[in-house]
Design a protein around this motif. Sequence first.
Motif, PDB file in Angstrom:
ATOM      1  N   TYR A 198       1.109  -1.528  -0.045  1.00 61.40           N
ATOM      2  CA  TYR A 198       0.121   0.085   0.076  1.00 61.40           C
ATOM      3  C   TYR A 198       0.519   1.261   0.226  1.00 61.40           C
ATOM      4  CZ  TYR A 198      -4.576  -2.918   1.009  1.00 61.40           C
ATOM      5  OH  TYR A 198      -5.361  -3.501   0.615  1.00 61.40           O
ATOM      6  N   ILE A 199       0.436   2.142  -1.486  1.00 56.95           N
ATOM      7  CA  ILE A 199       1.068   3.503  -1.077  1.00 56.95           C
ATOM      8  C   ILE A 199       0.752   4.554  -1.039  1.00 56.95           C
ATOM      9  CG2 ILE A 199       3.496   4.608  -2.259  1.00 56.95           C
ATOM     10  CD1 ILE A 199       4.361   2.419  -3.462  1.00 56.95           C
ATOM     11  N   ALA A 200       0.899   5.291  -0.600  1.00 55.24           N
ATOM     12  CA  ALA A 200       0.114   7.256  -0.744  1.00 55.24           C
ATOM     13  C   ALA A 200       1.038   7.989  -1.548  1.00 55.24           C
ATOM     14  CB  ALA A 200      -0.550   7.509  -0.002  1.00 55.24           C
ATOM     15  N   THR A 201       0.285   7.715  -2.884  1.00 51.50           N
ATOM     16  CA  THR A 201       1.278   8.314  -3.382  1.00 51.50           C
ATOM     17  C   THR A 201       1.626  10.350  -3.626  1.00 51.50           C
ATOM     18  OG1 THR A 201      -0.725   8.001  -5.679  1.00 51.50           O
ATOM     19  CG2 THR A 201       1.916   6.841  -5.554  1.00 51.50           C
ATOM     20  N   GLU A 202       1.475  11.388  -4.149  1.00 58.18           N
ATOM     21  CA  GLU A 202       2.117  12.507  -3.235  1.00 58.18           C
ATOM     22  C   GLU A 202       0.448  12.550  -4.693  1.00 58.18           C
ATOM     23  OE1 GLU A 202       4.675  14.079  -7.426  1.00 58.18           O
ATOM     24  OE2 GLU A 202       5.361  13.914  -4.645  1.00 58.18           O
ATOM     25  N   ASP A 203      -0.334  12.317  -5.343  1.00 56.07           N
ATOM     26  CA  ASP A 203      -1.183  12.997  -5.817  1.00 56.07           C
ATOM     27  C   ASP A 203      -2.508  12.511  -5.126  1.00 56.07           C
ATOM     28  OD1 ASP A 203      -0.865  10.179  -6.333  1.00 56.07           O
ATOM     29  OD2 ASP A 203      -1.588  11.002  -8.492  1.00 56.07           O
ATOM     30  N   ASN A 204      -2.540  12.255  -3.424  1.00 50.97           N
ATOM     31  CA  ASN A 204      -3.512  11.734  -3.433  1.00 50.97           C
ATOM     32  C   ASN A 204      -3.686  12.808  -2.080  1.00 50.97           C
ATOM     33  OD1 ASN A 204      -3.667  10.955   0.695  1.00 50.97           O
ATOM     34  ND2 ASN A 204      -1.964  10.185  -0.434  1.00 50.97           N
ATOM     35  N   GLU A 205      -5.288  13.052  -1.978  1.00 43.34           N
ATOM     36  CA  GLU A 205      -5.542  14.027  -1.010  1.00 43.34           C
ATOM     37  C   GLU A 205      -5.269  14.602  -0.041  1.00 43.34           C
ATOM     38  OE1 GLU A 205      -9.592  15.126  -0.842  1.00 43.34           O
ATOM     39  OE2 GLU A 205     -10.079  13.780  -3.318  1.00 43.34           O
ATOM     40  N   ALA A 206      -4.588  13.564   0.737  1.00 38.62           N
ATOM     41  CA  ALA A 206      -4.268  13.517   2.122  1.00 38.62           C
ATOM     42  C   ALA A 206      -2.435  13.688   2.102  1.00 38.62           C
ATOM     43  CB  ALA A 206      -4.475  12.447   2.640  1.00 38.62           C
ATOM     44  N   PHE A 207      -1.649  13.777   1.407  1.00 35.86           N
ATOM     45  CA  PHE A 207      -0.235  13.983   1.116  1.00 35.86           C
ATOM     46  C   PHE A 207       0.135  15.305   1.484  1.00 35.86           C
ATOM     47  CE2 PHE A 207       4.034  14.203  -1.536  1.00 35.86           C
ATOM     48  CZ  PHE A 207       4.123  13.208  -0.811  1.00 35.86           C
ATOM     49  N   LEU A 208       0.918  15.291   2.593  1.00 29.69           N
ATOM     50  CA  LEU A 208       1.502  16.373   3.569  1.00 29.69           C
ATOM     51  C   LEU A 208       2.858  17.041   2.995  1.00 29.69           C
ATOM     52  CD1 LEU A 208      -0.194  16.204   7.035  1.00 29.69           C
ATOM     53  CD2 LEU A 208      -0.832  17.311   5.036  1.00 29.69           C
ATOM     54  N   GLY A 209       3.053  15.886   2.277  1.00 32.74           N
ATOM     55  CA  GLY A 209       4.642  16.269   2.155  1.00 32.74           C
ATOM     56  C   GLY A 209       6.011  16.335   3.447  1.00 32.74           C
ATOM     57  N   ASP A 210       6.701  17.056   2.786  1.00 34.73           N
ATOM     58  CA  ASP A 210       7.723  17.513   3.805  1.00 34.73           C
ATOM     59  C   ASP A 210       7.474  17.915   4.501  1.00 34.73           C
ATOM     60  OD1 ASP A 210      10.307  16.396   4.979  1.00 34.73           O
ATOM     61  OD2 ASP A 210      11.985  17.596   3.540  1.00 34.73           O
ATOM     62  N   ALA A 211       8.667  17.769   5.790  1.00 34.65           N
ATOM     63  CA  ALA A 211       8.974  19.091   6.392  1.00 34.65           C
ATOM     64  C   ALA A 211       9.965  18.947   7.836  1.00 34.65           C
ATOM     65  CB  ALA A 211       7.440  19.108   7.099  1.00 34.65           C
ATOM     66  N   PRO A 212      10.373  20.143   8.681  1.00 35.29           N
ATOM     67  CA  PRO A 212      11.612  20.020   9.142  1.00 35.29           C
ATOM     68  C   PRO A 212      10.871  18.632  10.219  1.00 35.29           C
ATOM     69  CG  PRO A 212      11.276  21.457   9.201  1.00 35.29           C
ATOM     70  CD  PRO A 212       9.947  21.491   8.559  1.00 35.29           C
ATOM     71  N   ALA A 213      11.891  17.867  10.726  1.00 34.93           N
ATOM     72  CA  ALA A 213      11.711  16.728  11.734  1.00 34.93           C
ATOM     73  C   ALA A 213      11.061  17.318  12.946  1.00 34.93           C
ATOM     74  CB  ALA A 213      13.204  16.251  12.182  1.00 34.93           C
ATOM     75  N   THR A 214      11.405  18.732  13.495  1.00 34.56           N
ATOM     76  CA  THR A 214      11.339  18.756  14.735  1.00 34.56           C
ATOM     77  C   THR A 214       8.604  19.510  14.786  1.00 34.56           C
ATOM     78  OG1 THR A 214      11.844  21.321  13.919  1.00 34.56           O
ATOM     79  CG2 THR A 214      12.848  19.392  16.214  1.00 34.56           C
ATOM     80  N   ASP A 215       8.820  19.411  13.783  1.00 36.20           N
ATOM     81  CA  ASP A 215       7.571  19.890  13.042  1.00 36.20           C
ATOM     82  C   ASP A 215       6.430  18.546  12.607  1.00 36.20           C
ATOM     83  OD1 ASP A 215       8.299  22.592  12.927  1.00 36.20           O
ATOM     84  OD2 ASP A 215       7.891  22.921  10.972  1.00 36.20           O
ATOM     85  N   ILE A 216       7.279  17.769  12.345  1.00 37.70           N
ATOM     86  CA  ILE A 216       6.499  16.628  11.842  1.00 37.70           C
ATOM     87  C   ILE A 216       6.128  15.909  13.604  1.00 37.70           C
ATOM     88  CG2 ILE A 216       6.127  14.254  11.747  1.00 37.70           C
ATOM     89  CD1 ILE A 216       7.962  15.216   9.466  1.00 37.70           C
ATOM     90  N   ALA A 217       6.684  15.970  14.086  1.00 35.11           N
ATOM     91  CA  ALA A 217       7.160  15.766  15.965  1.00 35.11           C
ATOM     92  C   ALA A 217       5.613  15.966  16.444  1.00 35.11           C
ATOM     93  CB  ALA A 217       8.870  15.415  16.413  1.00 35.11           C
ATOM     94  N   ARG A 218       6.067  17.028  16.037  1.00 34.93           N
ATOM     95  CA  ARG A 218       5.399  18.276  17.077  1.00 34.93           C
ATOM     96  C   ARG A 218       3.563  18.082  16.729  1.00 34.93           C
ATOM     97  NH1 ARG A 218       6.637  23.441  15.414  1.00 34.93           N
ATOM     98  NH2 ARG A 218       8.359  23.394  16.899  1.00 34.93           N
ATOM     99  N   GLN A 219       3.845  17.775  15.390  1.00 37.36           N
ATOM    100  CA  GLN A 219       2.186  17.103  15.254  1.00 37.36           C
ATOM    101  C   GLN A 219       1.297  16.295  15.419  1.00 37.36           C
ATOM    102  OE1 GLN A 219       2.161  17.888  10.862  1.00 37.36           O
ATOM    103  NE2 GLN A 219      -0.421  16.636  10.377  1.00 37.36           N
TER     104      GLN A 219
END
Length: 187
Positions: free
Chosen positions: A123-144
Amino acid sequence: MSANTIEHNRQRFDFEGVEAIWLFGYGSLIYKVDFPYLEKRPAAIQGWVRRFWQASHDHRGTPEAPGRVVTLVKQPGATCRGMAYRVSPDVFEHLDVREKNGYLRFKTPMTFDDSSQAEGLVYIATEDNEAFLGDAPATDIARQIASAHGPSGPNSEYLLNLASSLRELGAECEHTFAIEACLPREA
Ligand code: SIN
């Protein structure tokens, strides 16, 4: 909001005449095995990396406050380790619902620890799906992740369970371990 892939996945493969098929898991499918399987083996797939780039509106977050879960992103030369399960095709009726928030089933070759190979599904969620968020700094991802909760539980539990099962598998995943290291811990 929700990129519901249930119908799309149902039409994707004809399992007619197929008794069993390998499924490669690289995220929650490694540690949350809520489906029957015939055989289970550590495995790896080539050319992909695990990334916390997919939103979870239905399991580890809500539509208002989505969590972050993993998908695979192409990276030539990379190896992604995970767990493979040989399953009966009817298991996908359950898994397509579980993975409905943007994940599609793709065919993939996989390699087991004894170097033997098999073809299976992932199962892969490709970048064209509506829930794809993409990259962010590790600290921001951890906070979310630290602040998100959904029907399946806290998003932090997903991250911590995944990190510890990757260690058990002997899988190096700098991305997952970096986010784990940034996760704000409760006092
Ligand atoms: C997987 O585990 O293989 C897919 C992503 C997830 O359910 O976390």
